[in-house]
Design a protein around this motif. Structure first.
Motif, PDB file in Angstrom:
ATOM      1  N   VAL A 185       0.673  -1.232   0.162  1.00 22.63           N
ATOM      2  CA  VAL A 185      -0.012  -0.193  -0.020  1.00 22.63           C
ATOM      3  C   VAL A 185       0.926   1.338   0.023  1.00 22.63           C
ATOM      4  CG1 VAL A 185      -1.706   1.287   1.346  1.00 22.63           C
ATOM      5  CG2 VAL A 185      -1.756  -1.367   1.252  1.00 22.63           C
ATOM      6  N   GLY A 186       0.723   2.227  -1.007  1.00 25.96           N
ATOM      7  CA  GLY A 186       1.496   3.303  -0.997  1.00 25.96           C
ATOM      8  C   GLY A 186       2.730   3.308  -1.739  1.00 25.96           C
ATOM      9  N   GLU A 187       3.516   4.278  -1.703  1.00 27.72           N
ATOM     10  CA  GLU A 187       4.714   4.244  -2.567  1.00 27.72           C
ATOM     11  C   GLU A 187       5.580   3.764  -1.797  1.00 27.72           C
ATOM     12  OE1 GLU A 187       7.678   7.699  -4.485  1.00 27.72           O
ATOM     13  OE2 GLU A 187       5.759   8.183  -3.802  1.00 27.72           O
ATOM     14  N   VAL A 188       6.590   2.627  -2.612  1.00 22.53           N
ATOM     15  CA  VAL A 188       7.676   1.802  -1.905  1.00 22.53           C
ATOM     16  C   VAL A 188       8.878   2.651  -1.993  1.00 22.53           C
ATOM     17  CG1 VAL A 188       8.625  -0.362  -2.269  1.00 22.53           C
ATOM     18  CG2 VAL A 188       6.285  -0.085  -2.608  1.00 22.53           C
ATOM     19  N   ALA A 215       6.559  -4.258  -6.592  1.00 20.21           N
ATOM     20  CA  ALA A 215       6.185  -2.927  -6.318  1.00 20.21           C
ATOM     21  C   ALA A 215       7.134  -1.664  -6.582  1.00 20.21           C
ATOM     22  CB  ALA A 215       5.638  -2.707  -4.954  1.00 20.21           C
ATOM     23  N   GLY A 216       8.440  -2.110  -6.967  1.00 20.17           N
ATOM     24  CA  GLY A 216       9.219  -1.181  -7.457  1.00 20.17           C
ATOM     25  C   GLY A 216      10.467  -0.866  -6.466  1.00 20.17           C
ATOM     26  N   CYS A 217      10.707  -1.608  -5.503  1.00 15.95           N
ATOM     27  CA  CYS A 217      11.734  -1.679  -4.779  1.00 15.95           C
ATOM     28  C   CYS A 217      12.941  -1.981  -5.309  1.00 15.95           C
ATOM     29  CB  CYS A 217      11.539  -2.145  -3.367  1.00 15.95           C
ATOM     30  SG  CYS A 217      12.741  -1.872  -1.863  1.00 15.95           S
ATOM     31  N   GLN A 218      14.024  -1.310  -5.144  1.00 15.85           N
ATOM     32  CA  GLN A 218      15.446  -1.434  -5.843  1.00 15.85           C
ATOM     33  C   GLN A 218      16.167  -2.575  -4.769  1.00 15.85           C
ATOM     34  OE1 GLN A 218      15.936  -0.978  -9.278  1.00 15.85           O
ATOM     35  NE2 GLN A 218      13.707  -0.448  -9.088  1.00 15.85           N
ATOM     36  N   GLU A 219      16.283  -2.238  -3.764  1.00  9.84           N
ATOM     37  CA  GLU A 219      17.243  -3.176  -2.787  1.00  9.84           C
ATOM     38  C   GLU A 219      16.497  -3.666  -1.508  1.00  9.84           C
ATOM     39  OE1 GLU A 219      21.053  -2.155  -0.134  1.00  9.84           O
ATOM     40  OE2 GLU A 219      20.525  -0.900  -1.603  1.00  9.84           O
ATOM     41  N   VAL A 220      16.373  -4.711  -1.365  1.00 11.54           N
ATOM     42  CA  VAL A 220      15.734  -5.366  -0.207  1.00 11.54           C
ATOM     43  C   VAL A 220      16.711  -6.316   0.505  1.00 11.54           C
ATOM     44  CG1 VAL A 220      13.803  -6.905   0.423  1.00 11.54           C
ATOM     45  CG2 VAL A 220      13.640  -5.627  -1.700  1.00 11.54           C
ATOM     46  N   ASN A 221      17.048  -5.827   1.766  1.00  5.42           N
ATOM     47  CA  ASN A 221      17.735  -6.496   2.912  1.00  5.42           C
ATOM     48  C   ASN A 221      17.035  -7.205   3.857  1.00  5.42           C
ATOM     49  OD1 ASN A 221      19.790  -5.608   1.218  1.00  5.42           O
ATOM     50  ND2 ASN A 221      20.534  -4.097   2.322  1.00  5.42           N
TER      51      ASN A 221
END
Length: 229
Positions: A185-188, A215-221
């Motif tokens: 929900v909302g901008e990531v 959803a557009g997130c570039q980096e997930v740790n």
């Protein structure tokens, strides 16, 4: 009138002076304003030699990434576990997660803060519970850890489908159990750090990471309290 955070700080200081901390493991006197005594602190299974992508323990002569993550990179860019899921940490986390022992969770957050990831922290994103599970339990254990750590949090990740408990399933069933379980929900944010209490197979964190990336997130740790070895 003082702001709520100031009142909370004053109240906590008064409680600490009137009720000194008691060790959550042996009930002896705590040290350094933590509910942990010096003797029990020496038994903690700190974790600092894990794979940079999945946090599984590595052999002494291994590189930073295990062969499994080299052959099949997970959707997490990096993963850090502050502790191993062994005694006494395993007992504390079981009390926190399944027996409403919020004091044990408070200690876990303090221990996480003592052994944080070696990379900069992006906004923390707690692995969410489904609303039905939240009503049943009364609190979200991952969200509480993220809140107690004190770093900025982003709350746009939601569990949109109720799933059976992961602890009751094997690795293959865990993966399929989470199909379509999460939404955004909302901008990531461009970068986030997922927070959870325990990492076993990584299926839950991977499902969250895949949802965030879609959803557009570039980096997930990911940062977990304890890793099951």
């Amino acid at each position: 009138m003082p702001p709520p955070t100031t009142l909370r700080t004053i109240t906590d200081a008064l409680l600490r002076s009137l009720l000194p901390p008691v060790c959550q493991i042996c009930a002896d006197c705590g040290e350094h304003d933590r509910e942990l005594c010096g003797a029990c602190s020496l038994t903690l299974p700190w974790h600092s030699d894990g794979c940079a992508r999945c946090a599984l323990p590595l052999p002494e002569d291994a590189d930073d990434i295990c062969y499994r993550c080299e052959e099949a990179p997970p959707p997490l860019d990096a993963c850090w576990a502050s502790l191993r899921y062994e005694d006494p940490v395993s007992g504390l986390l079981l009390r926190y997660k399944f027996h409403s022992d919020l004091a044990a969770g408070r200690l876990m957050a303090q221990l996480m803060a003592l052994n944080p990831p070696p990379w900069p922290l992006a906004p923390l994103v707690a692995v969410p519970l489904h609303p039905s599970r939240l009503r049943q339990r009364g609190y979200d254990q991952a969200a509480e850890l993220a809140r107690l750590i004190g770093a900025p949090c982003w709350k746009g990740l939601r569990r949109i489908r109720a799933t059976a408990p992961q602890s009751e399933r094997n690795a293959e069933a865990r993966r399929h159990n989470l199909d379509g379980a999460f939404g955004v929900v909302g901008e990531v944010p461009q970068a986030v750090v997922l927070v959870d209490d325990v990492m076993t197979t990584g299926s839950t964190l991977h499902a969250c990471a895949e949802t965030l990336r879609e959803a557009g997130c570039q980096e997930v740790n990911a940062w977990v309290c304890a890793r099951v070895p």
